[in-house]
Structure formats: C-alpha cells, structure tokens
Scaffold this active site. Structure first.
Site, PDB file in Angstrom:
ATOM      1  CB  ILE A  82       2.145   1.486  -0.543  1.00  0.00           C
ATOM      2  CG1 ILE A  82       2.562   1.770  -1.988  1.00  0.00           C
ATOM      3  CG2 ILE A  82       0.654   1.701  -0.309  1.00  0.00           C
ATOM      4  CD1 ILE A  82       1.959   0.807  -3.004  1.00  0.00           C
ATOM      5  CB  CYS A  83       1.719   5.993  -1.535  1.00  0.00           C
ATOM      6  SG  CYS A  83       1.448   7.483  -2.512  1.00  0.00           S
ATOM      7  CB  ALA A  84       1.928   9.599   1.712  1.00  0.00           C
TER       8      ALA A  84
END
Length: 163
Positions: A82-84
């Site tokens: 998730i995210c980066a």
C-alpha cells in the site's frame, strides 16, 4: 490492516527489520510481533508491505525483503503493498506485466511493464496494491476476503458500520 485481518480470523504476524519498536513516518510507534530474521524462512499465505517514507525505501534496499518477496511469489503466495510500498514490489520485479496502483508519483518512473490504475485497490492475480492511507480500509477488507473468504469479509465490514 492488522486489526481488520484479525477481526476476520486471519493469523497475522508482524515483523520488523530489527528487534524492538518501529517509529512510523508520522511518529506512530509500532511494536512488531517478531523480527524479519526470525520468520524469513517461514511460508505465509500472504506478505503485506506497509507504506510510508522513509520506511518504504528501507524495505526496498533490504535484500532479505526482496528474497522473501521473490520466494513467496514463486510459490504462489499473495504479495500486497500500500501507498509507497508498491515500488518495493516493482523493484523486486513483481509488478512487471501487471496492473497496479500506488501513491501518486511512486510508480510513474517505473511504469515500464506496469499498467497504472487510479483505483483504490488493484488486484492482479496474486498481487494486491493500494493507493494510500485513505484506501487502507478497502485494502484491508480486500486482503481479508482473499484470506478468509467473501462471507467473512461481509461480516467484518458490516460490524465496522461502514456507510
């Protein structure tokens, strides 16, 4: 994510790169269950990478993380980020030829061979990616469904009182 998965009855093991508490990017302190070295040889149904910087860069640079991801992908286990953190999957070669999403700007420079989508959660085969903190609930529920089934996901989601 850990809370949602545990509500679904999934056994979750959190592992830190080193022993002891981890201070996340926004100052939240997390105490992992164990260390990466202690579980590196174990086979899990899924390996999930959290986002946040600079932690994602630290994960991407760790050869143990890359080895675990490669081994689990090779044996057909799920990998998720998730995210980066999808950039860690990309750098490990796990997003080549796949659809994926991530925090805006994270995968654009690595887009060769990756079909970028703006959906909150993208599942392509055994790889699941998500955009960021605002999509964490959707991401966790998708993971719960994959590991515990659609009925269990519906039960957990109903108890959360989501609109």
């Amino acid at each position: 994510m850990v809370d949602i998965l545990r509500r679904a009855g999934v056994e979750v093991v959190t592992a830190g790169l080193v022993a002891g508490p981890i201070r996340a990017s926004r100052g939240v302190v997390v105490l992992p269950d164990t260390t990466l070295d202690a579980v590196a040889g174990e086979d899990f149904d899924m390996v999930v990478l959290p986002g946040g910087q600079p932690g994602t860069d630290t994960l991407a640079a760790d050869p143990r993380v890359r080895a675990i991801l490669a081994r689990h992908a090779q044996r057909g286990a799920y990998t998720a980020a998730i995210c980066a953190a999808p950039k860690v999957l990309a750098e490990a070669g796990l997003l080549e030829g796949r659809r994926a999403t991530a925090y805006p700007g994270v995968l654009e420079a690595r887009a060769g061979g990756i079909t970028l989508e703006e959906a909150p959660v993208v599942r392509d085969g055994r790889v699941v990616t998500s955009r960021g903190p605002g999509t964490a609930m959707d991401f966790a529920l998708e993971l719960a469904e994959l590991l515990a089934g659609p009925q269990r996901r519906r039960e957990v989601e109903a108890a959360l009182q989501r609109p």
